[in-house]
Design a protein around this motif. Structure first.
Motif, PDB file in Angstrom:
ATOM      1  N   LYS A 288      -3.652   4.080  -1.613  1.00 24.12           N
ATOM      2  CA  LYS A 288      -3.882   3.232  -2.790  1.00 24.12           C
ATOM      3  C   LYS A 288      -3.157   1.906  -2.609  1.00 24.12           C
ATOM      4  O   LYS A 288      -2.016   1.849  -2.178  1.00 24.12           O
ATOM      5  CB  LYS A 288      -3.357   3.911  -4.063  1.00 24.12           C
ATOM      6  CG  LYS A 288      -4.002   5.247  -4.359  1.00 24.12           C
ATOM      7  CD  LYS A 288      -3.318   5.939  -5.528  1.00 24.12           C
ATOM      8  CE  LYS A 288      -3.904   7.319  -5.791  1.00 24.12           C
ATOM      9  NZ  LYS A 288      -3.163   8.058  -6.846  1.00 24.12           N
ATOM     10  N   GLN A 289      -3.863   0.812  -2.971  1.00 21.61           N
ATOM     11  CA  GLN A 289      -3.218  -0.496  -2.946  1.00 21.61           C
ATOM     12  C   GLN A 289      -2.434  -0.683  -4.229  1.00 21.61           C
ATOM     13  O   GLN A 289      -2.906  -0.342  -5.328  1.00 21.61           O
ATOM     14  CB  GLN A 289      -4.238  -1.618  -2.786  1.00 21.61           C
ATOM     15  CG  GLN A 289      -3.597  -2.987  -2.631  1.00 21.61           C
ATOM     16  CD  GLN A 289      -4.570  -4.079  -2.210  1.00 21.61           C
ATOM     17  OE1 GLN A 289      -5.772  -3.901  -2.313  1.00 21.61           O
ATOM     18  NE2 GLN A 289      -4.047  -5.191  -1.738  1.00 21.61           N
ATOM     19  N   LEU A 290      -1.219  -1.194  -4.101  1.00 21.39           N
ATOM     20  CA  LEU A 290      -0.362  -1.422  -5.258  1.00 21.39           C
ATOM     21  C   LEU A 290      -0.302  -2.915  -5.555  1.00 21.39           C
ATOM     22  O   LEU A 290      -0.377  -3.740  -4.651  1.00 21.39           O
ATOM     23  CB  LEU A 290       1.034  -0.870  -4.999  1.00 21.39           C
ATOM     24  CG  LEU A 290       1.093   0.618  -4.574  1.00 21.39           C
ATOM     25  CD1 LEU A 290       2.545   1.038  -4.356  1.00 21.39           C
ATOM     26  CD2 LEU A 290       0.424   1.512  -5.609  1.00 21.39           C
TER      27      LEU A 290
ATOM     28  N   THR B 171       5.298   4.198   0.994  1.00 22.51           N
ATOM     29  CA  THR B 171       4.946   2.927   0.354  1.00 22.51           C
ATOM     30  C   THR B 171       5.513   1.787   1.197  1.00 22.51           C
ATOM     31  O   THR B 171       6.702   1.770   1.508  1.00 22.51           O
ATOM     32  CB  THR B 171       5.509   2.855  -1.073  1.00 22.51           C
ATOM     33  OG1 THR B 171       4.941   3.905  -1.860  1.00 22.51           O
ATOM     34  CG2 THR B 171       5.159   1.510  -1.722  1.00 22.51           C
TER      35      THR B 171
ATOM     36  N   GLU C 203      -7.977   7.596   4.177  1.00 25.37           N
ATOM     37  CA  GLU C 203      -8.828   8.058   3.101  1.00 25.37           C
ATOM     38  C   GLU C 203      -8.644   9.555   2.889  1.00 25.37           C
ATOM     39  O   GLU C 203      -7.830  10.197   3.545  1.00 25.37           O
ATOM     40  CB  GLU C 203     -10.291   7.709   3.408  1.00 25.37           C
ATOM     41  CG  GLU C 203     -10.538   6.197   3.538  1.00 25.37           C
ATOM     42  CD  GLU C 203     -11.993   5.858   3.769  1.00 25.37           C
ATOM     43  OE1 GLU C 203     -12.702   5.605   2.785  1.00 25.37           O
ATOM     44  OE2 GLU C 203     -12.410   5.845   4.948  1.00 25.37           O
TER      45      GLU C 203
ATOM     46  N   TRP D 181       0.839  -1.204   0.000  1.00 27.45           N
ATOM     47  CA  TRP D 181       0.000   0.000   0.000  1.00 27.45           C
ATOM     48  C   TRP D 181       0.871   1.250   0.000  1.00 27.45           C
ATOM     49  O   TRP D 181       1.975   1.270   0.562  1.00 27.45           O
ATOM     50  CB  TRP D 181      -0.894   0.036   1.238  1.00 27.45           C
ATOM     51  CG  TRP D 181      -2.121  -0.823   1.141  1.00 27.45           C
ATOM     52  CD1 TRP D 181      -2.212  -2.152   1.429  1.00 27.45           C
ATOM     53  CD2 TRP D 181      -3.430  -0.398   0.738  1.00 27.45           C
ATOM     54  NE1 TRP D 181      -3.499  -2.588   1.223  1.00 27.45           N
ATOM     55  CE2 TRP D 181      -4.269  -1.535   0.811  1.00 27.45           C
ATOM     56  CE3 TRP D 181      -3.981   0.823   0.339  1.00 27.45           C
ATOM     57  CZ2 TRP D 181      -5.627  -1.475   0.488  1.00 27.45           C
ATOM     58  CZ3 TRP D 181      -5.327   0.891   0.025  1.00 27.45           C
ATOM     59  CH2 TRP D 181      -6.136  -0.252   0.092  1.00 27.45           C
ATOM     60  N   LYS D 182       0.323   2.286  -0.618  1.00 30.25           N
ATOM     61  CA  LYS D 182       0.924   3.628  -0.574  1.00 30.25           C
ATOM     62  C   LYS D 182      -0.053   4.530   0.161  1.00 30.25           C
ATOM     63  O   LYS D 182      -1.202   4.685  -0.253  1.00 30.25           O
ATOM     64  CB  LYS D 182       1.166   4.149  -1.990  1.00 30.25           C
ATOM     65  CG  LYS D 182       1.785   5.548  -2.040  1.00 30.25           C
ATOM     66  CD  LYS D 182       1.974   5.980  -3.490  1.00 30.25           C
ATOM     67  CE  LYS D 182       2.579   7.377  -3.578  1.00 30.25           C
ATOM     68  NZ  LYS D 182       2.715   7.804  -5.005  1.00 30.25           N
TER      69      LYS D 182
ATOM     70  N   LYS E 257      -6.707  11.906  -2.491  1.00 29.07           N
ATOM     71  CA  LYS E 257      -7.903  11.108  -2.263  1.00 29.07           C
ATOM     72  C   LYS E 257      -7.689   9.940  -1.303  1.00 29.07           C
ATOM     73  O   LYS E 257      -8.602   9.142  -1.088  1.00 29.07           O
ATOM     74  CB  LYS E 257      -8.430  10.567  -3.609  1.00 29.07           C
ATOM     75  CG  LYS E 257      -8.864  11.668  -4.569  1.00 29.07           C
ATOM     76  CD  LYS E 257     -10.000  12.501  -3.983  1.00 29.07           C
ATOM     77  CE  LYS E 257     -10.485  13.563  -4.977  1.00 29.07           C
ATOM     78  NZ  LYS E 257     -11.543  14.420  -4.383  1.00 29.07           N
TER      79      LYS E 257
ATOM     80  N   TYR F 273     -11.802  -0.099   5.734  1.00 30.54           N
ATOM     81  CA  TYR F 273     -11.150   1.202   5.927  1.00 30.54           C
ATOM     82  C   TYR F 273     -11.319   1.725   7.353  1.00 30.54           C
ATOM     83  O   TYR F 273     -10.414   2.367   7.888  1.00 30.54           O
ATOM     84  CB  TYR F 273     -11.663   2.211   4.907  1.00 30.54           C
ATOM     85  CG  TYR F 273     -11.163   1.914   3.508  1.00 30.54           C
ATOM     86  CD1 TYR F 273      -9.814   2.048   3.194  1.00 30.54           C
ATOM     87  CD2 TYR F 273     -12.021   1.470   2.504  1.00 30.54           C
ATOM     88  CE1 TYR F 273      -9.328   1.757   1.931  1.00 30.54           C
ATOM     89  CE2 TYR F 273     -11.553   1.180   1.229  1.00 30.54           C
ATOM     90  CZ  TYR F 273     -10.202   1.324   0.948  1.00 30.54           C
ATOM     91  OH  TYR F 273      -9.731   1.035  -0.301  1.00 30.54           O
TER      92      TYR F 273
ATOM     93  N   ASP G 275      -1.142  14.311  -1.010  1.00 33.77           N
ATOM     94  CA  ASP G 275      -1.023  13.423  -2.162  1.00 33.77           C
ATOM     95  C   ASP G 275       0.422  12.992  -2.409  1.00 33.77           C
ATOM     96  O   ASP G 275       0.731  11.813  -2.396  1.00 33.77           O
ATOM     97  CB  ASP G 275      -1.582  14.124  -3.411  1.00 33.77           C
ATOM     98  CG  ASP G 275      -1.566  13.243  -4.632  1.00 33.77           C
ATOM     99  OD1 ASP G 275      -2.078  12.114  -4.546  1.00 33.77           O
ATOM    100  OD2 ASP G 275      -1.035  13.665  -5.675  1.00 33.77           O
TER     101      ASP G 275
END
Length: 365
Positions: free
Chosen positions: A358-360, A57, A173, A22-23, A355, A154, A52
């Motif tokens: 994010k899952q990588l 990571t 989030e 995840w990042k 936003k 979440y 942002d």
């Protein structure tokens, strides 16, 4: 929800091995959280912009052990290098979360983490780092319990992140996250962050945050120590009351798009945070002379040009310059012309509201 809602119970079908990544971004508080109770519970509510570009990571490679271990089994790599000195904090985090993640001692973990900003930049990575780690652990839980709904996923990730670093619960989030129980905000909780539930004017949807790196060294007093000093602080009660009032005031400000009132609250909150540091016992100052010079120049520029630009501060010397998309061109020019000279080695970071995490993708698992 209560803590018991986040306990993973029943017979667990544990996967043999896998890798998750995840990042997660950092965040900047508008109404500040300063002072906490037991179990990482905030003494007052807060609200923040999720960023942002400034992000951590983290990946976890996990291999199931034949038998449950007596203690947590993990190695930690930061920027590709083994970091033994980071391990105690992760060990403490695992101890705090084991009740909610009972599979932790069933695995050997390899944790690899890196920041998008230099480690020496003076930007705290605890929020983004703990958020990314919590999300990785939730992805492992999702392998065990595939029926977990996104909302619960979440919420629990925010709950777990809080146990590592309080403000980390606001880095799961985006874009505007509120944390801490408030009688005037539905579903607000001390246990996790929530999306701000009220109307937000377009003026606040594309905000920028240029971070001026005034001081890159280690802080003389850690945030953990600073939070603890609020327990006997002579002004603590009024400060906590002020935070509640400012959060309430933001409801109409966010709805109307009133940038002037927004800037007034944000700057007042930043200065109050540092006033609490300067009036605790022992007292301390984290601002530097260049921090004050930048603040004064921002005020002078705003008065002269009416550009909607303000500052905020975290628990350090660096200055976050906040401004809407409509003021971007003027703001950047002013920062380059007048403020960069007060940054260490001329370094600054351009960021904006994001936003969330994010899952990588990963090769295994």
């Amino acid at each position: 929800m209560t803590e018991n809602d986040f306990v993973l119970t029943g017979k667990l079908a544990l996967p043999m091995l896998g890798k998750v990544c995840w990042k997660a971004p950092s965040n900047i508080a508008l109404v500040k959280y300063w002072g906490k109770k037991e179990n990482q519970i905030p003494a007052n509510p807060s609200i923040s912009f999720t960023l942002d570009a400034c992000a951590t990571t983290t990946s976890i490679t996990y291999t199931r052990l034949e038998n449950s271990a007596a203690d947590f089994q993990f190695e930690l790599y930061f920027e590709g290098k083994l970091k033994e000195d980071f391990k105690p904090k992760i060990h403490t985090f695992f101890k705090r979360t084991e009740r909610f993640l009972p599979f932790l001692k069933n695995y050997e973990f390899t944790i690899e983490t890196s920041n998008s900003f230099p480690h020496s930049s003076g930007i705290a990575s605890s929020a983004s780092g703990m958020a990314a780690l919590a999300l990785c652990l939730m992805s492992i839980e999702k392998k065990i319990r595939p029926d977990i709904k996104d909302d619960f996923f979440y919420k629990k990730a925010s709950f777990l992140a809080r146990l590592g670093s309080g403000s980390a619960c606001r880095s799961i989030e985006g874009d505007l996250i509120q944390w801490g129980s408030s009688p005037h905000i539905p579903n607000s909780s001390d246990l996790f962050g929530i999306h701000y539930p009220f109307e937000v004017h377009g003026n606040f949807r594309n905000f920028h945050d240029t971070i001026l790196l005034v001081h890159k060294g280690q802080k003389t007093v850690s945030s953990t120590v600073g939070h603890d000093l609020m327990h006997e602080h002579p002004f603590a009660k009024e400060r906590f009351s002020q935070a509640h009032k400012n959060l309430d005031k933001l409801k109409s400000i966010f709805a109307s798009g009133d940038l002037n009132s927004f800037m007034e609250i944000v700057e007042s909150e930043a200065l109050t945070l540092h006033a609490m540091m300067m009036t605790s016992l022992p007292y301390f100052i984290l601002m530097k002379p260049n921090t004050l010079e930048i603040i004064n120049r921002i005020w002078a520029f705003r008065d002269a040009t009416k550009t909607p630009m303000c500052f905020t501060l975290d628990a350090g010397a660096n200055v976050h310059v906040l401004y809407p998309e409509s003021a971007k061109e003027k703001a950047i020019q002013f920062i380059q012309d007048e403020l960069v000279a007060y940054c260490e080695n001329g370094h600054y970071i351009c960021d904006r509201i994001g936003k969330g995490a994010k899952q990588l993708s990963t090769a295994i698992g």
